[in-house]
Design an enzyme around this catalytic site. Structure first.
Site, PDB file in Angstrom:
ATOM      1  N   LYS A  24       0.836  -1.211   0.000  1.00 51.24           N
ATOM      2  CA  LYS A  24       0.000   0.000   0.000  1.00 51.24           C
ATOM      3  C   LYS A  24       0.866   1.254   0.000  1.00 51.24           C
ATOM      4  O   LYS A  24       0.679   2.155  -0.807  1.00 51.24           O
ATOM      5  CB  LYS A  24      -0.918  -0.021   1.229  1.00 51.24           C
ATOM      6  N   ARG A  94      -3.703   2.881   8.261  1.00 49.79           N
ATOM      7  CA  ARG A  94      -4.021   1.591   7.630  1.00 49.79           C
ATOM      8  C   ARG A  94      -2.790   0.711   7.496  1.00 49.79           C
ATOM      9  O   ARG A  94      -1.686   1.197   7.304  1.00 49.79           O
ATOM     10  CB  ARG A  94      -4.642   1.834   6.261  1.00 49.79           C
ATOM     11  N   GLY A 103      -8.308  -7.506   4.358  1.00 46.94           N
ATOM     12  CA  GLY A 103      -9.178  -7.613   5.525  1.00 46.94           C
ATOM     13  C   GLY A 103      -8.556  -8.314   6.711  1.00 46.94           C
ATOM     14  O   GLY A 103      -9.218  -8.529   7.705  1.00 46.94           O
ATOM     15  N   MET A 105      -5.885  -7.351   8.536  1.00 49.00           N
ATOM     16  CA  MET A 105      -5.415  -6.477   9.607  1.00 49.00           C
ATOM     17  C   MET A 105      -6.341  -5.276   9.710  1.00 49.00           C
ATOM     18  O   MET A 105      -7.330  -5.183   9.011  1.00 49.00           O
ATOM     19  CB  MET A 105      -3.976  -6.074   9.341  1.00 49.00           C
ATOM     20  N   ARG A 338      -3.560  -1.759  -6.070  1.00 51.71           N
ATOM     21  CA  ARG A 338      -2.697  -2.949  -5.926  1.00 51.71           C
ATOM     22  C   ARG A 338      -3.050  -3.922  -7.051  1.00 51.71           C
ATOM     23  O   ARG A 338      -4.122  -3.807  -7.657  1.00 51.71           O
ATOM     24  CB  ARG A 338      -2.904  -3.613  -4.574  1.00 51.71           C
ATOM     25  N   HIS A 456     -16.127  -8.896   1.476  1.00 46.97           N
ATOM     26  CA  HIS A 456     -15.086  -9.729   2.086  1.00 46.97           C
ATOM     27  C   HIS A 456     -15.190 -11.177   1.622  1.00 46.97           C
ATOM     28  O   HIS A 456     -14.211 -11.791   1.193  1.00 46.97           O
ATOM     29  CB  HIS A 456     -15.214  -9.641   3.611  1.00 46.97           C
ATOM     30  N   SER A 765      15.759 -40.440  -5.721  1.00 46.77           N
ATOM     31  CA  SER A 765      14.532 -39.653  -5.630  1.00 46.77           C
ATOM     32  C   SER A 765      14.350 -39.309  -4.156  1.00 46.77           C
ATOM     33  O   SER A 765      14.339 -40.197  -3.304  1.00 46.77           O
ATOM     34  CB  SER A 765      13.344 -40.461  -6.137  1.00 46.77           C
ATOM     35  N   CYS A 832      10.005 -36.947  -4.792  1.00 35.99           N
ATOM     36  CA  CYS A 832       8.672 -37.527  -4.928  1.00 35.99           C
ATOM     37  C   CYS A 832       7.855 -37.416  -3.641  1.00 35.99           C
ATOM     38  O   CYS A 832       6.747 -37.931  -3.553  1.00 35.99           O
ATOM     39  CB  CYS A 832       8.743 -38.972  -5.399  1.00 35.99           C
ATOM     40  N   TYR A 852      13.902 -33.343 -11.863  1.00 39.40           N
ATOM     41  CA  TYR A 852      12.441 -33.297 -11.924  1.00 39.40           C
ATOM     42  C   TYR A 852      11.829 -33.262 -10.537  1.00 39.40           C
ATOM     43  O   TYR A 852      12.482 -33.589  -9.538  1.00 39.40           O
ATOM     44  CB  TYR A 852      11.889 -34.511 -12.702  1.00 39.40           C
TER      45      TYR A 852
HETATM   46  C1  PEP Z   1       8.399 -40.138   1.006  1.00 42.28           C
HETATM   47  O1  PEP Z   1       8.737 -40.669   2.045  1.00 42.28           O
HETATM   48  O2  PEP Z   1       8.589 -38.942   0.752  1.00 42.28           O
HETATM   49  C2  PEP Z   1       7.729 -40.920  -0.033  1.00 42.28           C
HETATM   50  C3  PEP Z   1       7.444 -40.389  -1.194  1.00 42.28           C
HETATM   51  O3  PEP Z   1       7.375 -42.189   0.289  1.00 42.28           O
HETATM   52  P1  PEP Z   1       6.055 -42.548   1.148  1.00 42.28           P
HETATM   53  O4  PEP Z   1       5.272 -41.291   1.290  1.00 42.28           O
HETATM   54  O5  PEP Z   1       5.368 -43.595   0.396  1.00 42.28           O
HETATM   55  O6  PEP Z   1       6.658 -43.017   2.425  1.00 42.28           O
END
Ligand code: PEP
Ligand code: MG
Length: 878
Positions: A24, A94, A103, A105, A338, A456, A765, A832, A852
């Site tokens: 702001k 403000r 909204g 604060m 904004r 709101h 992974s 993962c 990835y």
């Molecule tokens: C993990 O531990 O991050 C994972 C992907 O394996 P799981 O959630 O199956 O334990």
């Protein structure tokens, strides 16, 4: 050393100072330099807020002096004097954080009024009604925000007066009424606080600034911050601005405007306003505002100036703007601007059109859409056929799109409680206020009786991606009795209703929902995200159906197929239970023989859905408590299947009980104890891959992943089994199939010894669910029960299972990346754990150089965009 500056006049700042002046404050400064009519003022910085907390919730005396000195400057600029009896200066106070928190604060208007200055204002303006209206508002706000006297008390006093007078609206109270009201308000205040209402403007000001700083830490602001990844360390700035008045009479008014439609993204200014009102009236939704086209009729000159400024602001900021404006006696002022909150649909349309119009590059456009918002696009809509047969019982404004159905609740607390009990709920309110935030989060949909598209409820729901219908005057809510009526029909708490936030329609009962179609702007925008990003996005999928869904959402492969999940179905779980409770190898092999064809068929289905995309297949990792039969009935059934007695099986189940199954006999530990499990799984993966490769000609390279290793020898032991069986099958079938064997890094020891582990692993992974659990040393299943105390006590700000702990867990990941690459420079690296779909965690993965991320199908678009944003912020592509 030069003293640090904590207070800036608007003329001393600009838009780039957002971190210091808050959104702001920075934009008020920028608008000032652009020559837009902005009531002048100054901003107390976010650093002052942080210092306030460091100093034990005290504003340091040097900051107080700086505020006084800027106030003197403001007096010179405005030609008015704070607290004077000639030409009193009134101000608003403000909040304004770096990221907008609508909204969350507190705000105080009309500050500087007391029994003397109000009289002067009445005379100067020749409008006592206006003066006393402003004064009663100030008392109410100051008492509520600064002194903790709930505003409900004042509203009750005012309602009593309206009732006694037989009128409906505040505007029907005259100057005398309001004067009396002020007396009553002050009396109530004195009774409640045991002290007179503070009349000295200077202390009113310092108290109010303190209250805004304090409000940074109020519970609803904390909840909002956790939901929106805003760290507490940012602090809020406070802007003090000369008041201009929209409540001076019929040539005054106030409103809010969007430079494009925030619901659809449609080009064209979208604004609403109320005459003879102050800002809070529009946002609170107590009176339903007028469309801006009315201003064109009533005040054409103001209207054209308004339109020109809105266009200037949008062009200047190169984004859709959300603005507040006030007209005082026919003169227009802008009080703030904004980048506007918007629905995901609107965000995509606006971003694409800004690029097409040459205002933004594709890279800049990436930053205009919040990745987390994208999954709102993927939420279900109503089934058309069912909808045809459903009766619209009421209609309101289509405030935030999506379809929702659930049981009606009338308070945020009830909504939260039912949600926690596993029910779907719709929150029905006269209007919402920020205190309702937790109930709104818990609800599938929000229905309000009052308020416009900028109320709101509408703004907050849109930001959260929750369906919302606002301003639905068709329903008569009785909040006390917890019911609402439409005509003669009463709907009680717990009854089902359905609602459509895109049409504003409300329906009785439950309507089936269907998956949405994605196309158009989504495709274009996500196509650009894919061009830009270097981090790949895979999915966690265990079935052909989930795989197909993820591929549709842009997944580039599977990063985690949890093979134990393939046995969750009721007709399959017996097989895996039989394997777990088998007493010896021969019995286990019998059970595994049953599992093999199921698993092979699933892999075939998955490979077919993936076409040539890669797949990481994780070997069995069943935490025993999730898979063992729990009740006697299950044990009986399994005993019959296995041809053993109930007692015998029950004893086995009991002997397998683990005190801490998440740290128990799971993951590679099972395969170390029972190599035949790894043999069966290798067979299933390799035979399925050869089958699909032969039939479809796909170049499949299975990635076999061994979970939960902490020591390279564990990996080597299981890997040797995999290689032996795989090579044997490949040779038998005369195939040229290639495959890889890698591991998960989910135990801190694996991360610490990643250089050793990489000697055997062709890929890593990061299983950050377990890695988080084991690094923090608390159970991922149980931590939620006490983490809420940690948030409350500010020990943690965020759930480390949702947002990666970059400091601790992140350090292990970085270390493992470096060590792994040292041993095997071309090692493939991914994540993962659940964090793979969390935008800030995705950015971290990009920055540490993973190849990835992998996340659940619905979060794939989120991760694609987060990866593109990470590339823009920190380019990795040469
Ligand atoms: C993990 O531990 O991050 C994972 C992907 O394996 P799981 O959630 O199956 O334990
Ligand atoms: Mg794990």
């Amino acid at each position: 050393m030069e003293n640090k500056k904590y207070v800036y006049l608007f003329s001393e700042g600009n838009a780039s100072m957002k971190n210091l002046l808050g959104g702001k404050g920075a934009n008020l400064a920028e608008m000032t330099t652009l020559g837009i009519p902005v009531p002048q003022g100054f901003t107390v910085t976010t650093e002052a807020c942080n210092k306030y907390y460091e100093d034990g919730q005290l504003i340091a005396s040097e900051i107080v002096s700086e505020i006084h000195s800027k106030m003197a400057d403001l007096e010179k600029i405005t030609g008015k004097k704070f607290g004077s009896l000639e030409n009193p200066l009134l101000v608003s106070v403000r909040s304004g954080a770096r990221a907008s928190m609508p909204g969350m604060m507190d705000t105080i208007l009309n500050l500087g009024l007391n029994d003397e200055t109000v009289e002067v204002m009445a005379k100067l303006t020749n409008n006592p009604r206006f003066a006393y209206d402003s004064y009663r508002r100030f008392i109410q706000m100051f008492a509520d925000v600064v002194m903790g006297v709930e505003k409900r008390n004042f509203e009750n006093i005012m309602d009593n007066m309206k009732e006694a007078k037989g009128v409906k609206f505040d505007t029907e109270l005259d100057a005398n009424d309001l004067k009396k009201l002020v007396v009553q308000f002050k009396e109530f205040y004195k009774e409640d606080k045991g002290a007179e209402f503070p009349s000295d403007p200077t202390s009113q000001l310092i108290e109010s600034i303190t209250a805004v700083f304090r409000s940074w830490d109020n519970p609803r602001a904390n909840v909002y911050r956790r939901l929106n990844d805003i760290p507490g360390s940012w602090g809020t700035a406070v802007s003090v601005q000369e008041m201009v008045f929209g409540n001076k009479g019929d040539t005054s008014g106030t409103g809010v405007a969007f430079s494009r439609n925030p619901s659809t993204g449609e080009k064209g200014i979208y604004a609403e306003y109320l005459m003879n009102a102050q800002g809070e009236d529009v946002v609170a939704g107590i009176r339903t505002p007028q469309d801006i086209s009315q201003l064109h009729k009533d005040m054409p000159k103001v209207y054209s100036e308004f339109m020109a400024i809105v266009n200037t602001l949008e062009t200047h900021y190169k984004d859709m703007q959300d603005m507040e404006f006030t007209i005082e006696d026919g003169k227009l002022y802008f009080l703030q601007t904004r980048n506007g909150k918007r629905t995901a649909q609107a965000a995509l349309k606006i971003a694409v059109e800004l690029v097409e119009d040459g205002m933004l590059t594709k890279e800049q456009a990436m930053m205009k859409v919040d990745p987390k918002q994208l999954d709102t696009l993927l939420h279900p809509n109503f089934d058309i056929e069912e909808l045809k047969n459903s009766k619209v019982i009421a209609k309101g404004l289509p405030a935030s799109p999506g379809a929702a159905c659930g049981k009606v609740c009338f308070t945020a607390e009830d909504a939260k409680a039912r949600h926690e009990a596993g029910e779907k709920v719709v929150l029905v309110r006269l209007e919402t206020s920020p205190e309702d935030i937790e109930g709104m989060i818990a609800s599938e949909g929000i229905l309000t009786v009052r308020g416009g598209m900028t109320s709101h409820a509408a703004v907050v729901a849109r930001g959260m991606g929750t369906c919302c219908v606002a301003g639905c005057g068709d329903i008569k809510v009785n909040e006390k009795e917890k019911n609402f009526k439409i005509g003669e029909i009463t709907y009680n708490e717990g009854d089902f209703i359905s609602m459509d936030g895109s049409t504003g329609n409300v329906y009785a009962g439950l309507i089936k929902t269907v998956e949405p179609e994605i196309s158009g702007y989504f495709e274009t925008f996500m196509g650009w995200a894919d061009e830009i990003r270097s981090l790949k996005v895979r999915t966690n999928a265990d079935t052909p159906k989930d795989t197909a869904q993820a591929v549709k959402y842009g997944a580039e492969g599977i990063g985690l197929c949890r093979t134990e999940h393939m046995f969750f179905d009721a007709d399959r779980i017996m097989g895996i239970r039989e394997m777990i409770v088998a007493k010896d190898e021969a019995k286990r092999r019998v059970a595994l023989e049953k599992l093999l064809p199921m698993q092979r068929e699933d892999f075939i289905g998955i490979y077919e859905e993936l076409a040539q995309r890669p797949a990481t297949i994780r070997f069995l990792d069943p935490p025993l408590h999730e898979f063992l039969p729990h009740d006697d009935q299950d044990i009986k059934e399994l005993a019959i299947d296995m041809g053993i007695t109930f007692e015998e099986l029950k004893a086995t189940v009991e002997s397998l009980h683990e005190f801490n199954p998440m740290m128990g006999h799971r993951g590679c530990r099972l395969a170390v104890s029972y190599p035949e499990i790894a043999e069966m799984q290798t067979r299933a993966v390799i035979e399925a891959a050869i089958d699909v490769k032969t039939r479809k000609g796909y170049n499949i390279v299975p990635e076999i992943m061994i979970p939960l290793i902490g020591e390279v020898k564990e990996l080597k032991y299981v890997k040797d089994i995999v290689v032996r069986i795989a090579d044997q099958i490949i040779a038998e079938k005369g195939s040229d199939l290639k495959y890889m064997v890698g591991t998960m890094i989910e135990i801190p020891r694996a991360a610490l010894t990643a250089d050793e582990v990489a000697k055997e692993a062709e890929f890593f992974s990061f299983g950050t669910n377990d890695l988080t659990q084991m690094t923090f040393g608390f159970s991922r299943d149980d931590a939620a029960t006490f983490l809420k105390d940690y948030y409350e006590k500010k020990v943690y700000e965020f759930d480390p299972f949702q947002k990666l702990d970059q400091v601790g867990v992140g350090k292990l990941i970085k270390m493992a990346v470096e060590l792994g690459r040292k041993t095997r420079p071309n090692i493939k690296l991914g994540i993962c754990g659940e964090h793979g779909g969390d935008p800030s965690s995705v950015e971290f993965c990009h920055n540490v150089g993973l190849d990835y991320v992998s996340c659940s199908p619905f979060r794939v678009p989120v991760a694609r965009l987060a990866a593109a944003q990470a590339e823009v912020n920190n380019p990795r592509k040469k």
